[in-house]
Design a protein around this motif. Structure first.
Motif, short mmCIF file in Angstrom:
data_model
loop_
_atom_site.label_atom_id
_atom_site.label_comp_id
_atom_site.label_asym_id
_atom_site.label_seq_id
_atom_site.Cartn_x
_atom_site.Cartn_y
_atom_site.Cartn_z
N GLY A 69 0.85 -1.18 0.00
CA GLY A 69 0.00 0.00 0.00
C GLY A 69 0.88 1.22 0.00
O GLY A 69 2.11 1.10 -0.12
N VAL A 70 0.27 2.39 0.17
CA VAL A 70 1.08 3.60 0.06
C VAL A 70 1.52 4.16 1.41
O VAL A 70 2.71 4.37 1.65
N GLY A 71 0.57 4.40 2.34
CA GLY A 71 0.92 5.08 3.60
C GLY A 71 1.79 4.20 4.48
O GLY A 71 1.47 3.04 4.71
N VAL A 72 2.90 4.75 4.98
CA VAL A 72 3.79 3.95 5.84
C VAL A 72 3.70 4.43 7.28
O VAL A 72 4.62 4.24 8.07
N LEU A 145 -1.85 17.13 -3.80
CA LEU A 145 -1.98 16.86 -5.24
C LEU A 145 -1.02 15.78 -5.69
O LEU A 145 -0.38 15.90 -6.73
N GLY A 146 -0.91 14.74 -4.90
CA GLY A 146 -0.06 13.61 -5.29
C GLY A 146 -0.82 12.72 -6.27
O GLY A 146 -1.69 13.19 -7.00
N ARG A 147 -0.48 11.44 -6.24
CA ARG A 147 -1.08 10.52 -7.21
C ARG A 147 -2.60 10.51 -7.11
O ARG A 147 -3.30 10.64 -8.11
N HIS A 198 -6.00 14.58 0.42
CA HIS A 198 -5.16 13.49 -0.12
C HIS A 198 -3.70 13.70 0.27
O HIS A 198 -2.80 13.59 -0.56
N VAL A 199 -3.49 14.02 1.56
CA VAL A 199 -2.12 14.23 2.07
C VAL A 199 -1.74 13.04 2.94
O VAL A 199 -2.61 12.34 3.46
N PRO A 200 -0.45 12.82 3.12
CA PRO A 200 -0.06 11.76 4.07
C PRO A 200 -0.27 12.27 5.50
O PRO A 200 -0.38 13.49 5.70
N ASN A 225 -12.70 12.73 3.51
CA ASN A 225 -11.34 12.31 3.88
C ASN A 225 -11.20 10.83 3.60
O ASN A 225 -11.73 9.98 4.31
N CYS A 226 -10.48 10.56 2.51
CA CYS A 226 -10.21 9.17 2.12
C CYS A 226 -8.70 8.95 2.21
O CYS A 226 -8.15 8.09 1.54
N ALA A 227 -8.02 9.80 3.02
CA ALA A 227 -6.55 9.70 3.11
C ALA A 227 -6.14 9.03 4.41
O ALA A 227 -5.87 7.82 4.43
N ARG A 228 -6.13 9.77 5.49
CA ARG A 228 -5.77 9.22 6.79
C ARG A 228 -6.54 9.91 7.90
O ARG A 228 -6.73 11.13 7.86
N GLY A 229 -6.95 9.13 8.90
CA GLY A 229 -7.54 9.73 10.09
C GLY A 229 -6.48 10.60 10.76
O GLY A 229 -5.29 10.33 10.64
P1 NAD Z 1 1.34 10.91 -2.67
O1 NAD Z 1 2.58 10.83 -1.86
O2 NAD Z 1 1.40 10.62 -4.13
O3 NAD Z 1 0.68 12.37 -2.49
C1 NAD Z 1 0.63 13.07 -1.29
C2 NAD Z 1 0.70 14.54 -1.62
O4 NAD Z 1 0.49 15.29 -0.42
C3 NAD Z 1 2.08 14.98 -2.19
O5 NAD Z 1 1.91 15.63 -3.44
C4 NAD Z 1 2.61 15.94 -1.14
O6 NAD Z 1 3.34 17.01 -1.71
C5 NAD Z 1 1.32 16.43 -0.50
N1 NAD Z 1 1.50 17.00 0.84
C6 NAD Z 1 2.32 16.57 1.83
N2 NAD Z 1 2.19 17.36 2.91
C7 NAD Z 1 1.26 18.31 2.58
C8 NAD Z 1 0.70 19.40 3.28
N3 NAD Z 1 1.06 19.70 4.52
N4 NAD Z 1 -0.23 20.15 2.64
C9 NAD Z 1 -0.62 19.87 1.37
N5 NAD Z 1 -0.09 18.85 0.65
C10 NAD Z 1 0.83 18.07 1.26
O7 NAD Z 1 0.29 9.94 -1.95
P2 NAD Z 1 -1.05 9.33 -2.55
O8 NAD Z 1 -0.77 8.00 -3.13
O9 NAD Z 1 -1.73 10.35 -3.38
O10 NAD Z 1 -1.87 9.09 -1.19
C11 NAD Z 1 -2.47 10.18 -0.50
C12 NAD Z 1 -3.04 9.73 0.83
O11 NAD Z 1 -4.04 8.74 0.62
C13 NAD Z 1 -2.04 9.11 1.81
O12 NAD Z 1 -2.35 9.59 3.11
C14 NAD Z 1 -2.37 7.65 1.77
O13 NAD Z 1 -1.99 7.01 2.95
C15 NAD Z 1 -3.86 7.71 1.58
N6 NAD Z 1 -4.46 6.50 1.04
C16 NAD Z 1 -5.60 6.03 1.64
C17 NAD Z 1 -6.23 4.90 1.15
C18 NAD Z 1 -7.47 4.37 1.80
O14 NAD Z 1 -7.64 3.17 1.86
N7 NAD Z 1 -8.36 5.22 2.27
C19 NAD Z 1 -5.69 4.25 0.03
C20 NAD Z 1 -4.55 4.75 -0.57
C21 NAD Z 1 -3.94 5.88 -0.06
#
Ligand code: NAD
Length: 301
Positions: A69-72, A145-147, A198-200, A225-229
């Motif tokens: 997965g992506v988040g570590v 604005l990551g992936r 969509h930030v880590p 919020n589909c990123a992280r709690g």
């Molecule tokens: P990514 O690393 O490609 O993108 C993250 C982006 O966040 C980067 O462009 C980075 O510059 C930006 N960023 C970092 N700190 C920031 C801040 N303070 N303000 C604004 N932007 C900031 O990661 P990704 O693959 O796009 O994943 C994004 C998030 O989604 C991660 O938290 C990941 O863990 C989470 N995720 C969740 C699920 C789920 O099951 N819900 C699945 C996949 C990923």
């Protein structure tokens, strides 16, 4: 060389590991159970359930930890670095799954789908209560604005939305072919009708949205919020939902998972899924295969 897989990952990934090394799959282990057995392994592969703590790494001979997965954030990176353990993840494999889930939540919010389904299943035919709003022509704020953020932006543009985005680390070339406006965070908070994160989860993103940020948002804003709690302060969110400042919020992730004690779950304008962002068959195969290949590469030096 021996590899321990301590969370459920797709069989395709295990098969790749098995072609090269001995693999044991042992899931749902406690920290103490992991500490006890980790000494005999060279690599550990996890998804998100296993918390790879300093205590687990301390007396290990691990050379690499793979995260399917992506988040570590479930791995203590500082401790891993101190021990010289390489941490590899699979950043690409669940981009589609997470971005599609985000769009699903966005639509579910705009059209009250979960509540409407619940109501009808309770044999109530109520068309007035569930009047929705259209996405077409609305502004979506994308924070990060990551992936995944970029994929969500592209899909939302396809739905006729205007995109305002905030990411202080983004490189211009990464977004030059996408019709979005990159602005500061305050502008996103003030101008967006919907905001998706969509930030880590890091020290700088922990509670990046709290009482002050809610007060800057449009009345009736909707959040996803589909990123992280932990990115959104849940106590402040509760108040903002209760008061109606935030008209609706969709969470796939929570500060504490599962969030079964959370009062948020009792609010009708909060919709929630149990961390399903990456849960598609395709994504799970993809991340398992990617991480397996990287772990083997790492073990082979
Ligand atoms: P990514 O690393 O490609 O993108 C993250 C982006 O966040 C980067 O462009 C980075 O510059 C930006 N960023 C970092 N700190 C920031 C801040 N303070 N303000 C604004 N932007 C900031 O990661 P990704 O693959 O796009 O994943 C994004 C998030 O989604 C991660 O938290 C990941 O863990 C989470 N995720 C969740 C699920 C789920 O099951 N819900 C699945 C996949 C990923």
């Amino acid at each position: 060389m021996k590899i321990l897989v301590s969370d459920d990952i797709a069989q395709e990934g295990i098969d790749i590991l098995n072609q090269e090394y001995q693999v044991d799959v042992k899931t749902k282990l406690s920290e103490d159970e992991l500490v006890e057995i980790i000494g005999s392994y060279d690599a550990l592969v996890v998804r998100s359930a296993t918390k790879v703590t300093a205590k687990i790494m301390e007396n290990s001979n691990l050379k690499v930890i793979g995260r399917a997965g992506v988040g570590v954030d479930n791995i203590d990176l500082e401790a891993a670095t101190k021990k010289g353990i390489l941490v590899v993840n699979a950043p690409e494999g669940n981009t589609t799954a997470a971005s599609e889930h985000t769009i699903a939540l966005l639509m579910a919010l705009a059209r009250n789908i979960p509540e409407a389904v619940r109501s009808l299943k309770n044999k109530v035919w109520d068309r007035k209560r569930f009047m929705g709003i259209e996405l077409n022509g609305k502004t979506l704020g994308v924070v990060g604005l990551g992936r995944i953020g970029r994929e969500v932006a592209k899909k939302a543009i396809g739905l006729g939305m205007n995109i305002l985005a905030y990411d202080p680390y983004i490189i211009k070339q990464q977004v030059e072919n996408i019709d979005i406006k990159v602005v500061d965070l305050d502008s996103v908070l003030k101008e967006a009708d919907f905001i998706t994160f969509h930030v880590p989860l890091t020290k700088s993103t922990y509670h990046m949205v709290g009482e002050k940020e809610f007060s800057m948002m449009k009345d009736g804003v909707m959040l996803i919020n589909c990123a992280r709690g932990g990115i959104i302060d849940e106590e402040a969110l509760y108040e903002a939902l209760k008061s109606g400042k935030v008209a609706g919020c969709a969470l796939d992730v929570f500060e504490k998972e599962p969030p079964l004690e959370s009062p948020l779950l009792d609010l009708p304008n909060l919709i929630a899924t149990p961390h399903l962002g990456a849960s598609t068959q395709e994504a799970q195969v993809s991340v398992a295969v990617d991480v397996a290949k990287d772990v083997i590469r790492a073990l082979k030096g």
